[in-house]
Structures are given as structure tokens and as C-alpha cells.
Design an enzyme around this catalytic site. Structure first.
Site, PDB file in Angstrom:
ATOM      1  N   LYS A 266       0.725  -1.535   0.405  1.00 42.35           N
ATOM      2  CA  LYS A 266      -0.004  -0.095   0.193  1.00 42.35           C
ATOM      3  C   LYS A 266       0.289   1.033  -0.223  1.00 42.35           C
ATOM      4  O   LYS A 266       0.266   2.080  -0.669  1.00 42.35           O
ATOM      5  CB  LYS A 266      -0.640  -0.142   0.975  1.00 42.35           C
ATOM      6  CG  LYS A 266      -2.156   1.023   1.553  1.00 42.35           C
ATOM      7  CD  LYS A 266      -2.977   0.861   2.412  1.00 42.35           C
ATOM      8  CE  LYS A 266      -3.701   1.998   2.886  1.00 42.35           C
ATOM      9  NZ  LYS A 266      -4.653   2.361   3.942  1.00 42.35           N
TER      10      LYS A 266
ATOM     11  N   HIS B 248     -10.239  -7.332   6.373  1.00 42.79           N
ATOM     12  CA  HIS B 248      -9.531  -7.152   6.458  1.00 42.79           C
ATOM     13  C   HIS B 248      -9.175  -6.918   8.050  1.00 42.79           C
ATOM     14  O   HIS B 248      -8.527  -6.591   9.293  1.00 42.79           O
ATOM     15  CB  HIS B 248      -9.515  -5.573   6.441  1.00 42.79           C
ATOM     16  CG  HIS B 248      -8.794  -4.612   6.732  1.00 42.79           C
ATOM     17  ND1 HIS B 248      -7.532  -4.735   5.682  1.00 42.79           N
ATOM     18  CD2 HIS B 248      -8.003  -3.399   7.501  1.00 42.79           C
ATOM     19  CE1 HIS B 248      -6.202  -4.042   5.797  1.00 42.79           C
ATOM     20  NE2 HIS B 248      -6.927  -3.177   7.009  1.00 42.79           N
TER      21      HIS B 248
END
Length: 329
Positions: A219, A273
Site C-alpha cells: 500500500k 481485513h
């Protein structure tokens, strides 16, 4: 050399200096024109002058296109970032870079907060700020007034969803019918990896001898090498068949299958997540330091790492009992 003249109902100031193109600007008052000449000549002399014409002629949409072209060439494009850029482009794309003021950006922030959560708005504004910095450092389009600095929304409390021992057993029992998802879930809980990171793993990223895994598409855009527990190593070895990638599922398929597995296990309110949160919390419960956990999880700031960490109270009770026993021994 500067000249100031009356042109119709305006006062036009023009500066001609060696090494730069003539600069002109119109004012309602002569005193304003005189002051602008003095300030601008001083900036040119000190080497701090930024010609506003470059940013006047470039819209935010154009800057976004330049940035997307670059990261695509570098193979660093990510869907979340591209989605945020497209959103920014739809709303602010026609605005020239020189007109992206604090007022403009705070207006975007306030309007966006009416339809999206604070975390989403923070991600978008942080990306925009980084993009405007790159305009000057990478694309040769400096902003005359610098990058606007606006107040970001207050970050909400982190989501708290820990797995109980019973839920974990039911989750893996339900996942037995889907071996690939079983190993994906296991790795997410063992390595604190994001879904996108897991699905980008290639076989050449795995070092079986050193028991490490190199995550190249992260990310943050920063490559990191993480350790593999024996359980995680065995899961990866089970996936080392033909092909380049370790896993061959799309992100949407993983989410759909995980939801189905959770439902079959009778577990509610659990997202994929959440497994990353679970893993980070367990690392701390095992005694790893903040630096060690951040090296594995890839968090760039302590504040973000803290939002991911939810140590179970019963673990703290056991920890305190252990410390008391050591003190009394």
C-alpha cells in the site's frame, strides 16, 4: 526593470529581468502595483520567485494524468489510489493548480464529509497533498504559494473486532472445503498481510531457506521482507504448484468466499481485513516490540499501528499475573 502604466481603468505592472520572461499583472490601485513590483523583484533577486504561469496553465486533471502515466510505467498502479484520483479529478479536475487554495480544498473536505467517512476523506486529501508536492519536485510545476495546508478530519476510533478461540476454530473448520481460501486466511492471520499483498505474491518472492517473504506491491509502495512462521511456511509450500503466483484468486472472489465461509461458520460482523488487525494484536501479545511489529505489518506511523492494536483484557490479566509471580520469586 519595472514599468507601471494606466491601461483603461487598471494599473498594469510589468517586470523585465534578465533570465526570466516578462511578468505582468493588473491592479485596481497604483499602490498595489508598486508593492507587487517591489515584492516580486525582491523574490527574483533572492532566487525564491516562482513563476505562476506554469501552474496557471495546468489543471489538476492534467497533473493526475501525468502521475498515473508515471506509476503505470513503473508498474506501481493500485486500484484504491486510482479510484481516489478519479474522484478528485471529477470534482476538482478543472481547477488550475495555482487556484487550489486552502478555501477550495476545505470546501471539498466539508462537502465530502457529508457523504463519506473521515478516514476516506483523509486518504483523499493526503493523496492530493502528496500529488501537489510532486508537481514541483517531479514534474517541474511549482506552486507559487506552496502546497495548501488544510486541517484534516479527526480520525475515527479504530474498528475493534477480535476473534475468539471458538470463532477461530469454526472459521478454519468451515474453510476446509476451500483449501486455497483456508491458506489465504491462515497467512493473513500469521503475517498481518493485506488482501492485495497476499494476492500479489509470486513464487520468486518466497525464500524457503531463510523463511522470509518479500512483499513487493504494498500500500505504501515500499517493499518489505517479513518472517514466516512454520505454519505460514507450510501454507505457502502447499501453494507452490505450477504458475507464477502463489494464489490465483481476484480480490473480489476472496471477499465473496470469505463472507460465505464466515456465514457457514456462524460468525457475524467479521471482515477479511479484520484478520490483519487480529494478527497485529497477537504480535504484541506474543511480546514483539513496536518496531518489530511495524516491520512486519508495514505501518508507517505509530498512530496507525495503535489503531490496529486491540489487546484482549484477559491476556493483560495473564501478563500481570506472570509479572507478579516473577517479582515474588
Amino acid at each position: 526593470m519595472a514599468t507601471i502604466r494606466k491601461l483603461r481603468d487598471k494599473w498594469q505592472a510589468q517586470i523585465r529581468l534578465k533570465g526570466i520572461k516578462p511578468i505582468a499583472k493588473s491592479f485596481d490601485k497604483k499602490s498595489d502595483a508598486v508593492n507587487w513590483v517591489r515584492v516580486t523583484e525582491s523574490k527574483v533577486t533572492l532566487g525564491t520567485f516562482v513563476d505562476p504561469r506554469a501552474s496557471d496553465n495546468v489543471s489538476l486533471s492534467k497533473l493526475i494524468d501525468l502521475y498515473l502515466d508515471r506509476i503505470r510505467q513503473q508498474g506501481r498502479e493500485s486500484k484504491p489510489e486510482t479510484s481516489r484520483l478519479k474522484r478528485l479529478g471529477r470534482v476538482l479536475g478543472d481547477v488550475s493548480l495555482s487556484r487550489l487554495s486552502v478555501y477550495t480544498l476545505s470546501g471539498y473536505r466539508d462537502q465530502r464529509l457529508l457523504e463519506a467517512n473521515p478516514a476516506t476523506v483523509i486518504h483523499e486529501l493526503s493523496l492530493l497533498t502528496r500529488l501537489l508536492r510532486l508537481a514541483g519536485t517531479d514534474f517541474g510545476i511549482p506552486l507559487p504559494q506552496g502546497v495548501p495546508s488544510i486541517r484534516l478530519p479527526k480520525m475515527p476510533c479504530g474498528r475493534i473486532r477480535r476473534l475468539s478461540e471458538d470463532e477461530e476454530q469454526r472459521l478454519f473448520a468451515a474453510a476446509k472445503s476451500d483449501p486455497e481460501m483456508h491458506d489465504i486466511i491462515l497467512l493473513a492471520m500469521e503475517c498481518a498481510t493485506r488482501r492485495s499483498e497476499l494476492l500479489s505474491i509470486e513464487k520468486t518472492d518466497v525464500d524457503l531457506d531463510r523463511r522470509t517473504l518479500t512483499l513487493r506491491k504494498t500500500k505504501s509502495g515500499l517493499e518489505r521482507v517479513i518472517p514466516l512462521s512454520m505454519v505460514a511456511l507450510e501454507a505457502i509450500q502447499r501453494r507452490m504448484s505450477d504458475g507464477v503466483k502463489v494464489f490465483n484468486l481476484s480480490p473480489s472472489v476472496v471477499s465473496q468466499r470469505f463472507a460465505a465461509i464466515s456465514k457457514n461458520a456462524g460468525i457475524g460482523g467479521l471482515r477479511f481485513h479484520d484478520l490483519r488487525h487480529e494478527a497485529v494484536s497477537r504480535f504484541f501479545e506474543k511480546g514483539l516490540t513496536t518496531v518489530e511489529v511495524a516491520a512486519i505489518s508495514g505501518h508507517q506511523s505509530l498512530s496507525m499501528l495503535q489503531r490496529y492494536t486491540h489487546i484482549k483484557p484477559e491476556h493483560l490479566v495473564k501478563r500481570l499475573d506472570t509479572l507478579v509471580k516473577v517479582a515474588l520469586a
